[in-house]
Design a protein around this motif. Structure first.
Motif, mmCIF file in Angstrom:
data_model
loop_
_atom_site.group_PDB
_atom_site.id
_atom_site.type_symbol
_atom_site.label_atom_id
_atom_site.label_comp_id
_atom_site.label_asym_id
_atom_site.label_seq_id
_atom_site.Cartn_x
_atom_site.Cartn_y
_atom_site.Cartn_z
ATOM 1 N N ALA A 221 -3.922 5.692 -0.393
ATOM 2 C CA ALA A 221 -3.269 6.596 0.007
ATOM 3 C C ALA A 221 -2.099 6.395 -0.686
ATOM 4 O O ALA A 221 -1.193 6.924 -1.242
ATOM 5 N N ARG A 222 -1.194 5.060 -1.286
ATOM 6 C CA ARG A 222 -0.606 4.520 -1.280
ATOM 7 C C ARG A 222 -0.661 4.514 -3.098
ATOM 8 O O ARG A 222 0.557 3.995 -3.455
ATOM 9 N N ASP B 272 9.500 4.289 10.063
ATOM 10 C CA ASP B 272 9.244 5.693 9.406
ATOM 11 C C ASP B 272 8.438 5.681 7.869
ATOM 12 O O ASP B 272 8.238 6.644 6.859
ATOM 13 N N ALA B 273 7.559 4.794 7.586
ATOM 14 C CA ALA B 273 6.483 4.278 6.007
ATOM 15 C C ALA B 273 6.175 6.063 6.779
ATOM 16 O O ALA B 273 5.771 6.037 7.768
ATOM 17 N N PRO B 274 5.674 5.984 5.442
ATOM 18 C CA PRO B 274 4.320 7.201 5.648
ATOM 19 C C PRO B 274 3.162 7.070 6.721
ATOM 20 O O PRO B 274 2.399 5.475 5.935
ATOM 21 N N ASN B 275 2.962 7.481 7.099
ATOM 22 C CA ASN B 275 1.709 7.205 7.584
ATOM 23 C C ASN B 275 0.580 7.648 6.551
ATOM 24 O O ASN B 275 0.187 8.432 5.741
ATOM 25 N N PRO B 276 -0.995 6.423 6.291
ATOM 26 C CA PRO B 276 -1.393 6.193 5.530
ATOM 27 C C PRO B 276 -2.404 7.460 5.406
ATOM 28 O O PRO B 276 -3.612 7.085 4.788
ATOM 29 N N ASP C 99 -8.866 7.351 10.495
ATOM 30 C CA ASP C 99 -9.154 9.028 9.826
ATOM 31 C C ASP C 99 -9.642 9.907 9.079
ATOM 32 O O ASP C 99 -9.892 10.422 8.919
ATOM 33 N N TYR D 68 5.890 0.066 12.262
ATOM 34 C CA TYR D 68 6.284 0.582 10.926
ATOM 35 C C TYR D 68 7.599 1.405 11.016
ATOM 36 O O TYR D 68 7.335 1.998 9.379
ATOM 37 N N LEU E 260 -4.524 10.912 5.347
ATOM 38 C CA LEU E 260 -4.720 11.937 4.808
ATOM 39 C C LEU E 260 -5.389 12.920 5.353
ATOM 40 O O LEU E 260 -6.576 12.728 6.004
#
Lengths: 154, 154
Positions: A66-67, A147-151, B91, A145, A153
């Motif tokens: 994701a990242r 506000d780190a983006p949720n991995p 996910d 975590y 997708l």
């Protein structure tokens, strides 16, 4: 540590040289289980660097799809995975890590112990709703975590 | 059985609808463990049809990447894998099957019980040769498969 060249089926399947095969995207799947309970905690992905760091440091490193970055599991959460045993499969394109998880023992970014916290009904019950196999979260992902983006997708 | 559309992170991670995500190649990785011992037997791949057949019939089906065909595990060898439990990850892009293996209990085309029959030394022992964790084959692959092409690719 070096990866050997893949020269023959015999070498790959019956030999003692490590000659992993990474996919077209440069990644290889890694199954991670809890060394004590045997439970599958997660399926991660490794590029060559993550594989090498995992073996050399004895702590699981993955490549976040994701990242798109190397990821030392537990660097943010403290939930480091110590390698108890690493195993490679017959054609050397998948890894199995048996680990001891630090702190609370959780491995899932949603807050559960295992990423596999839901069962898919099968056979006569095929088509029914998923059922939860863990009844509570081990940690609060927002507190952990921020506000780190949720991995995950879509 | 139907697969649901993927509409939101909340639905995917916290919901009870099965909405699997297959990769760009149409495949999703499946971790298969022995339901009794917890040992990881293999990492297989499923397309949508293999996934559906596995859930509906209660017997593991995979998609062979080497042969590019749907593969009912055990059709040739008799080593059918009966699903005890199926679990989907957070996910919904990986499956975990806990199975009971028919006959001798082996799952590896090389003849071993598990495909993961070799350990990769780590930490202070990183770089050493692989060590075998199974000391004998359960079956003779030549007797079992004859001259069928070996699925291992270089």
């Amino acid at each position: 540590m070096e990866f050997h060249e893949r020269r023959s089926i015999e070498q790959i399947e019956e030999g003692t040289e490590l000659a992993p095969k990474f996919g077209p995207d440069g990644l290889l799947p890694c199954i991670t289980t809890d060394a004590a309970s045997g439970e599958v905690l997660m399926l991660g992905w490794m590029n060559a660097e993550a594989f090498r760091l995992t073996i050399e440091t004895g702590e699981a490193h993955y490549f976040s799809r994701a990242r798109q970055v190397l990821w030392h599991k537990g660097a943010t959460s403290g939930l480091v995975q110590k390698v108890v045993e690493a195993r490679i499969d017959d054609d050397q394109d998948a890894l199995w890590l048996r680990v001891a998880v630090a702190s609370s023992g959780a491995s899932c970014h949603v807050g559960y112990r295992s990423c596999f916290y839901r069962a898919v009904p099968h056979g006569d019950e095929a088509g029914r709703l998923l059922t939860f196999r863990e009844d509570h979260k081990i940690f609060d992902p927002v507190a952990m975590y921020g506000d780190a983006p949720n991995p995950t997708l879509l």
